[in-house]
Design an enzyme around this catalytic site. Structure first.
Site, PDB file in Angstrom:
ATOM      1  N   SER A  65       0.502  -1.545   0.057  1.00  0.00           N
ATOM      2  CA  SER A  65       0.484   0.077  -0.233  1.00  0.00           C
ATOM      3  C   SER A  65       0.767   1.839   0.193  1.00  0.00           C
ATOM      4  O   SER A  65       0.504   2.229  -0.468  1.00  0.00           O
ATOM      5  CB  SER A  65      -0.821  -0.063   1.369  1.00  0.00           C
ATOM      6  OG  SER A  65      -0.281   0.588   2.250  1.00  0.00           O
ATOM      7  N   LYS A  69       1.222   3.909  -5.465  1.00  0.00           N
ATOM      8  CA  LYS A  69       0.386   5.180  -5.480  1.00  0.00           C
ATOM      9  C   LYS A  69       0.903   6.032  -6.798  1.00  0.00           C
ATOM     10  O   LYS A  69       1.895   6.002  -7.337  1.00  0.00           O
ATOM     11  CB  LYS A  69       0.407   5.906  -4.512  1.00  0.00           C
ATOM     12  CG  LYS A  69       0.910   5.177  -2.845  1.00  0.00           C
ATOM     13  CD  LYS A  69       1.788   5.630  -1.971  1.00  0.00           C
ATOM     14  CE  LYS A  69       0.906   5.005  -0.293  1.00  0.00           C
ATOM     15  NZ  LYS A  69      -0.157   5.579   0.315  1.00  0.00           N
ATOM     16  N   CYS A 103      -3.219  11.017   0.347  1.00  0.00           N
ATOM     17  CA  CYS A 103      -1.460  10.527   1.025  1.00  0.00           C
ATOM     18  C   CYS A 103      -0.585  11.478   1.594  1.00  0.00           C
ATOM     19  O   CYS A 103       0.199  12.364   1.261  1.00  0.00           O
ATOM     20  CB  CYS A 103      -0.739   9.367   0.281  1.00  0.00           C
ATOM     21  SG  CYS A 103       1.267   8.892   0.818  1.00  0.00           S
ATOM     22  N   ASN A 105       2.269  11.440   3.499  1.00  0.00           N
ATOM     23  CA  ASN A 105       3.565  11.387   3.093  1.00  0.00           C
ATOM     24  C   ASN A 105       4.172  11.480   1.391  1.00  0.00           C
ATOM     25  O   ASN A 105       5.046  12.369   1.706  1.00  0.00           O
ATOM     26  CB  ASN A 105       3.832   8.839   3.180  1.00  0.00           C
ATOM     27  CG  ASN A 105       4.387   9.059   4.522  1.00  0.00           C
ATOM     28  OD1 ASN A 105       5.121   9.973   5.226  1.00  0.00           O
ATOM     29  ND2 ASN A 105       2.889   8.444   5.547  1.00  0.00           N
ATOM     30  N   MET A 313       1.162   6.117   8.169  1.00  0.00           N
ATOM     31  CA  MET A 313       0.063   6.799   7.106  1.00  0.00           C
ATOM     32  C   MET A 313       0.437   7.685   7.560  1.00  0.00           C
ATOM     33  O   MET A 313       0.218   8.058   8.195  1.00  0.00           O
ATOM     34  CB  MET A 313      -0.836   6.529   6.672  1.00  0.00           C
ATOM     35  CG  MET A 313      -1.302   5.054   5.765  1.00  0.00           C
ATOM     36  SD  MET A 313      -1.318   3.860   7.593  1.00  0.00           S
ATOM     37  CE  MET A 313      -2.485   4.136   7.571  1.00  0.00           C
TER      38      MET A 313
END
Length: 393
Positions: A65, A69, A103, A105, A313
């Site tokens: 996961s 991305k 997201c 990050n 995350m």
């Protein structure tokens, strides 16, 4: 007749503890510049999904996961913003991209890409010092501020900032999530700081369900049979545990009003997240680093796309900081209770410190901002190739 592949300009970047394929919207094929089936087909093929082998051998994805991305960036259409940021979480074994969340990050890499690709006006970029990049997060319609270090007119990527979950040091990028409550209405969609979440066939659990950073369901580790110090293999090698977490997630999503019935959860894999918390305790990280009980305020483990995340995350870290700042939530209680504007939590790869400013307005909690430090780096740039038939409806 077999047609040649098409070439699409792209940049492969790490942001925080994630990595993904970044695109300038204008570089995508015309057919993929608008949301829809063709865009999804192109991005799925770039990543290498769906892959029944779960390896992403024929694509740019990393089969987790954290590494499956995609990001699409464009000059912002929003007043007082520099760049529009759209994030797609790509499923590994299904032909599906979840556009429902952010997201956190990869947000750390957005400012760097935007500056290097001419999406930020030159008069806003200092030759040396810190460039403030105003990001409009298009998935959740929120503002994020990235503080990107500059040296001699270029983004500075190297440095001595260390981030647990990332092997090598890099330059520090401070990311500020402005008013990060996600979605319409209350930060606590049920109206409660703690609910009894009934999950048929599994049990009833105390849960703090919050919309901040990303919709997140927090549980007490002890109630679901864990200590809060688990590493990935403990949970990811247990099919029954994974099924239990997904069932809890589906029922929590209904209770939060994100879906109408549990059958819809399969089409919303990225959100909500499920995390479990426990008071601080010593443990050894996935890299062998010893974390002492006194190093952290609270232990947190989080699920992402059906698996235990290897670190944390970024958006879930915002949810953790926000919940920790509000007395009475499960996160706040596990951290010892009381008022706080920052928290250091333990995750499978180490620790992370994140701050949040929350206030009670009337009978509603609101959070003004959450701040954390990440890092980002360009790994590769050039073109990705996809078969021409990917552009067929």
């Amino acid at each position: 007749m077999h047609l040649p592949q098409i070439k699409i300009p792209a940049t492969y970047m790490r942001g925080g503890t994630s990595k993904g394929v970044f695109f300038n919207l204008e570089d995508l094929p015309l057919e993929a510049q608008e949301p829809g089936v063709i865009r999804d087909q192109v991005l799925l093929r770039v990543i290498g999904s769906p892959d029944p082998y779960g390896k992403h051998t024929d694509g740019m994805g990393g089969a987790t996961s954290s590494t499956s991305k995609t990001v699409i960036l464009s000059k912002s259409r929003k007043a007082d913003h520099d760049v529009d940021y759209l994030f797609g979480q790509v499923a590994i074994d299904k032909p599906f991209i979840d556009w429902s969340g952010n997201c956190g990050n990869l947000t750390a890499a957005v400012g760097s890409f935007a500056i290097s690709n001419g999406l930020v006006d030159a008069d806003r970029i200092p030759k040396d010092g810190i460039a403030t990049v105003r990001i409009w997060q298009a998935n959740i319609k929120k503002t994020i501020i990235a503080k990107v270090p500059m040296t001699n007119g270029e983004v500075q990527e190297t440095g001595d900032f260390e981030l647990d979950g990332v092997t090598f040091p890099a330059a520090e990028v401070q990311v500020e999530f402005v008013a990060p409550a996600d979605g319409e209405g209350s930060m606590f969609p049920t109206g409660n700081l703690v609910d009894d979440l009934e999950v048929p066939g599994i049990g009833t659990f105390k849960a703090s369900m919050i919309n901040a950073g990303i919709p997140t369901i927090f549980l007490n580790a002890e109630e679901i049979g864990y200590t809060g110090t688990e590493l990935q293999e403990v949970i990811n090698s247990d099919p029954q545990a994974l099924e239990k977490f997904e069932t809890i997630r589906a029922h929590g999503a209904v209770k939060m009003g994100l879906i109408q019935n549990i059958s819809e959860a399969v089409a919303r894999q990225h959100t909500p997240k499920v995390a479990f918390v426990a008071p601080p305790a010593e443990y050894v990280t996935s890299s062998g680093k010893h974390i002492d009980q006194t190093d952290i305020d609270v232990s947190v483990r989080a699920m992402s796309m059906g698996k235990l995340h290897h670190a944390m995350m970024g958006t879930a870290a915002v949810a953790i900081a926000t919940a920790a700042a509000i007395p009475g939530t499960l996160v706040n209680l596990a951290a010892g209770g009381g008022d706080r504007n920052e928290v250091t939590f333990g995750h499978p790869s180490g620790t992370l410190k994140v701050g949040a400013e929350a206030s009670l307005v009337g009978d509603q909690w609101q959070v003004d901002k959450a701040i954390m430090s990440r890092s980002a780096r360009v790994l590769m740039e050039g073109w990705v190739r996809v078969p021409s038939e990917t552009l067929n409806p």
